[in-house]
Motif scaffolding. Structure first.
Motif, mmCIF file in Angstrom:
data_model
loop_
_atom_site.group_PDB
_atom_site.id
_atom_site.type_symbol
_atom_site.label_atom_id
_atom_site.label_comp_id
_atom_site.label_asym_id
_atom_site.label_seq_id
_atom_site.Cartn_x
_atom_site.Cartn_y
_atom_site.Cartn_z
ATOM 1 N N LEU A 1 -5.600 4.527 1.123
ATOM 2 C CA LEU A 1 -4.225 3.579 0.799
ATOM 3 C C LEU A 1 -3.780 3.667 2.264
ATOM 4 O O LEU A 1 -2.831 2.636 2.538
ATOM 5 C CB LEU A 1 -3.664 3.778 -0.351
ATOM 6 C CG LEU A 1 -4.092 3.615 -1.698
ATOM 7 C CD1 LEU A 1 -3.256 4.234 -2.595
ATOM 8 C CD2 LEU A 1 -3.934 1.984 -1.935
ATOM 9 N N THR A 2 -3.744 4.621 3.079
ATOM 10 C CA THR A 2 -3.013 4.627 4.263
ATOM 11 C C THR A 2 -3.625 4.804 5.562
ATOM 12 O O THR A 2 -3.227 5.043 6.474
ATOM 13 C CB THR A 2 -2.206 6.167 4.327
ATOM 14 O OG1 THR A 2 -3.173 7.039 4.272
ATOM 15 C CG2 THR A 2 -1.456 6.272 3.187
ATOM 16 N N ALA B 1 0.387 6.661 -6.653
ATOM 17 C CA ALA B 1 -1.096 7.615 -6.956
ATOM 18 C C ALA B 1 -0.473 9.064 -6.840
ATOM 19 O O ALA B 1 -0.675 9.790 -7.426
ATOM 20 C CB ALA B 1 -1.948 7.064 -5.664
ATOM 21 N N ALA C 1 -7.358 9.359 -2.464
ATOM 22 C CA ALA C 1 -6.353 8.194 -2.352
ATOM 23 C C ALA C 1 -5.589 7.746 -1.209
ATOM 24 O O ALA C 1 -5.550 6.885 -0.942
ATOM 25 C CB ALA C 1 -5.339 8.191 -3.601
ATOM 26 N N THR C 2 -5.157 8.776 -0.487
ATOM 27 C CA THR C 2 -4.436 8.855 0.732
ATOM 28 C C THR C 2 -5.032 8.424 1.802
ATOM 29 O O THR C 2 -4.564 7.385 2.587
ATOM 30 C CB THR C 2 -3.807 10.358 0.955
ATOM 31 O OG1 THR C 2 -3.025 10.864 0.030
ATOM 32 C CG2 THR C 2 -3.024 10.262 2.373
ATOM 33 N N TRP D 1 -5.999 13.183 -4.776
ATOM 34 C CA TRP D 1 -5.006 12.427 -4.300
ATOM 35 C C TRP D 1 -5.146 12.454 -2.655
ATOM 36 O O TRP D 1 -4.842 11.199 -1.860
ATOM 37 C CB TRP D 1 -3.823 13.476 -4.085
ATOM 38 C CG TRP D 1 -2.593 13.266 -3.552
ATOM 39 C CD1 TRP D 1 -1.636 12.046 -3.722
ATOM 40 C CD2 TRP D 1 -2.095 13.925 -2.255
ATOM 41 N NE1 TRP D 1 -0.771 12.092 -2.735
ATOM 42 C CE2 TRP D 1 -0.733 13.223 -1.946
ATOM 43 C CE3 TRP D 1 -2.391 14.977 -1.820
ATOM 44 C CZ2 TRP D 1 0.047 13.568 -0.885
ATOM 45 C CZ3 TRP D 1 -1.526 15.258 -0.420
ATOM 46 C CH2 TRP D 1 -0.584 14.628 -0.151
ATOM 47 N N PRO E 1 1.029 -1.237 0.136
ATOM 48 C CA PRO E 1 0.167 0.002 0.140
ATOM 49 C C PRO E 1 0.792 1.204 -0.002
ATOM 50 O O PRO E 1 0.407 2.335 -0.620
ATOM 51 C CB PRO E 1 -0.647 -0.046 1.257
ATOM 52 C CG PRO E 1 -0.753 -1.482 1.691
ATOM 53 C CD PRO E 1 0.368 -2.016 1.202
ATOM 54 N N GLU F 1 1.875 1.735 -3.566
ATOM 55 C CA GLU F 1 0.517 2.107 -4.243
ATOM 56 C C GLU F 1 0.367 3.571 -4.040
ATOM 57 O O GLU F 1 -0.115 4.519 -4.828
ATOM 58 C CB GLU F 1 -0.400 1.366 -3.839
ATOM 59 C CG GLU F 1 -0.619 -0.018 -4.467
ATOM 60 C CD GLU F 1 -1.704 -0.927 -4.007
ATOM 61 O OE1 GLU F 1 -1.969 -1.858 -4.855
ATOM 62 O OE2 GLU F 1 -2.297 -0.814 -2.942
ATOM 63 N N TRP F 2 0.334 3.942 -2.585
ATOM 64 C CA TRP F 2 0.274 5.370 -2.469
ATOM 65 C C TRP F 2 1.481 6.337 -3.252
ATOM 66 O O TRP F 2 0.836 7.486 -3.673
ATOM 67 C CB TRP F 2 0.332 5.738 -0.997
ATOM 68 C CG TRP F 2 0.007 6.912 -0.504
ATOM 69 C CD1 TRP F 2 -1.100 7.878 -0.621
ATOM 70 C CD2 TRP F 2 1.284 7.873 0.078
ATOM 71 N NE1 TRP F 2 -0.645 9.076 -0.049
ATOM 72 C CE2 TRP F 2 0.655 9.141 0.322
ATOM 73 C CE3 TRP F 2 2.332 7.608 0.555
ATOM 74 C CZ2 TRP F 2 1.122 10.201 1.049
ATOM 75 C CZ3 TRP F 2 3.095 8.865 1.334
ATOM 76 C CH2 TRP F 2 2.296 9.981 1.351
#
Lengths: 317, 317
Positions: free
Chosen positions: B105-106, A101, B101-102, B98, A94, A97-98
């Protein structure tokens, strides 16, 4: 091995402690490694002699922001500093992937390659002569890892008496033998192996990520001279907070470190609530009540050196 | 209106200047706004009296990392500080994507709502009594914007002589009239409007993002008392660097500010090459050669106040 703490606060930065980041230098050259890269890590690097041009790899323990949100900015700054050398990003998927992105969405173009090493596929994540980095699995709210860093240095000493006995005069031939080359002398071959004593020094440090169960590192700590591990809370505070956040107390950590007899222990990743004189004293007292080795509480910009005899010395910022 | 510079360096942080971030406070209450949020913005906020709990909105000018990489960490810290109040994120779509997505994914879970206001859809991005924020389009390598912040404050003064003339004694009825309420007295209605003088003070500041062409702000600067704008380079340095990065020189900016006769100009977003005494002196000399208003070079943690008379005063950190 030299460790520079770039951040020692858990979760959020405070006025005197940044979130996680740890620079690791070996005696093997200018290259260095970064274990975790919370927001503001590049700002801390500016306060050290380290250069982003010499950064060989970034090892991320887990995907939580206080351990990786500084990554895009640090890599961007390395790029603006005209870095061209490739860099390894050793990290859970991840995180990769981050980062991908982030590159795609924020117009980030780096003038060097970033190669992802996927933690989940392989335990030996970095392997070059003299340096091995292995990942070990921890227990946390997301997959989290420790890095076991093993540095081997060789000291090759010539047997001067034996060389004098065969009559070889000091000079280039001596250096060649020391460098492992065989040498012709008086029609005979002198084998390097016969004329040198090689001593291999091994320094092993285990550098943990967030972890509720220090005993996960039982195997990793075999042969280690140093354990760096989170101690977010005192046991009292952990009991109040409950097990949800999945962090360790100083007591849990100290008991484990004692059980595996690791001789040096550095505590880090402190909750803001303990970041005063009283809090730090309580963490140290709890540690020393359960651990008989050398215990240290890390501060930002502290530099710890682990020497070949397994002794740790600290230079405070 | 009060502006606190949280970062004044372009591209990368340096030892004394962080990347972009600007805190905007109005006289309307504790709420404040952030224009841009480069990495380490939350660390700078810790050095001010501002609280993340009172942050009403984050306005991002464009998607480059030195203007937005501090966003996830700042919002995460606000969450760990138990913020529950919703927050507006006024930003170009890629910044929002973004951020999303953050989050995904995090493992970032915020205990409050973040509402996206898409810059491209609407020019008036924030509108509440006394405060209007409009976005204006700039010219840069990616879509970039300025924010025009207009603060209206009303001062309501009682006509004490007129009140004494009708015989109303000072007390609660006076306060009611001042608050806009009509009052009964001696069988008559005293209308608030007849007994107060209302003065509306309007403060307007234009806060730019990265921009190669200050003249894009011609319309935005009408009626503005203050322009805050990047001056990454001196004209000499810009000529050497070339037009690729799409930034402004102090000269370009000063000429524009003079042409629209904005009375106060704060330069920021300086290239690392100019961040010494000589460089700053060169930027100021170039500005003053082309601009006759009040010019300032921002430093990190400088606080600028724009008063109702259109005067700017600065408190240096």
């Amino acid at each position: 091995m030299k460790l520079t703490f770039l951040g020692t606060s858990s979760g959020t930065p405070t006025r005197h402690r940044n979130v996680s980041g740890l620079a690791v230098q070996t005696v093997l050259g200018a290259d260095w490694f970064l274990v975790d890269c919370g927001e503001g890590t590049q700002h801390r690097v500016l306060q050290t002699p380290l250069s982003l041009n010499d950064l060989a790899a970034v090892c991320i323990t887990h995907v939580h922001g206080d351990h990786c949100y500084g990554l895009p900015g640090l890599l961007a700054s390395a790029g603006m500093g005209k870095r061209t050398k490739p860099l390894k990003l050793i990290a859970p998927l991840p995180v990769w992937e981050w980062f991908e992105a982030t590159r795609r969405l924020t117009d980030l173009h780096l003038p060097y390659e970033v190669e992802h090493v996927d933690l989940e596929n392989e335990a030996l994540v970095y392997d070059m002569p003299g340096l091995r980095i292995e990942r070990h699995v921890l227990r946390h709210r997301v997959p989290s890892h420790a890095y076991r860093v093993q540095v081997e240095t060789r000291r090759v000493r010539l047997k001067a008496e034996a060389l004098r006995a065969v009559g070889l005069p000091p000079g280039p031939a001596w250096r060649a033998l020391q460098n492992g080359e065989d040498v012709s002398f008086n029609g005979e071959t002198l084998h390097s192996a016969d004329f040198v004593d090689t001593q291999v020094d091994t320094a092993v440090a285990v550098l943990g990520g967030d972890n509720a169960e220090p005993a996960m590192l039982h195997e990793a700590c075999q042969g280690a001279q140093l354990l760096v591990h989170e101690a977010t809370f005192t046991q009292d505070a952990l009991d109040k907070v409950g097990p949800g956040p999945m962090h360790s107390s100083a007591r849990l950590l100290a008991e484990f470190a004692q059980s595996v007899e690791v001789p040096n222990l550095i505590l880090t990743h402190f909750s803001a609530r303990h970041q005063n004189g009283e809090g730090m004293a309580a963490l140290m007292a709890e540690t020393q009540a359960h651990y008989r080795g050398h215990a240290f509480l890390a501060n930002d910009l502290d530099v710890y050196e682990l020497d070949s005899a397994g002794k740790v010395t600290v230079t405070r910022a």
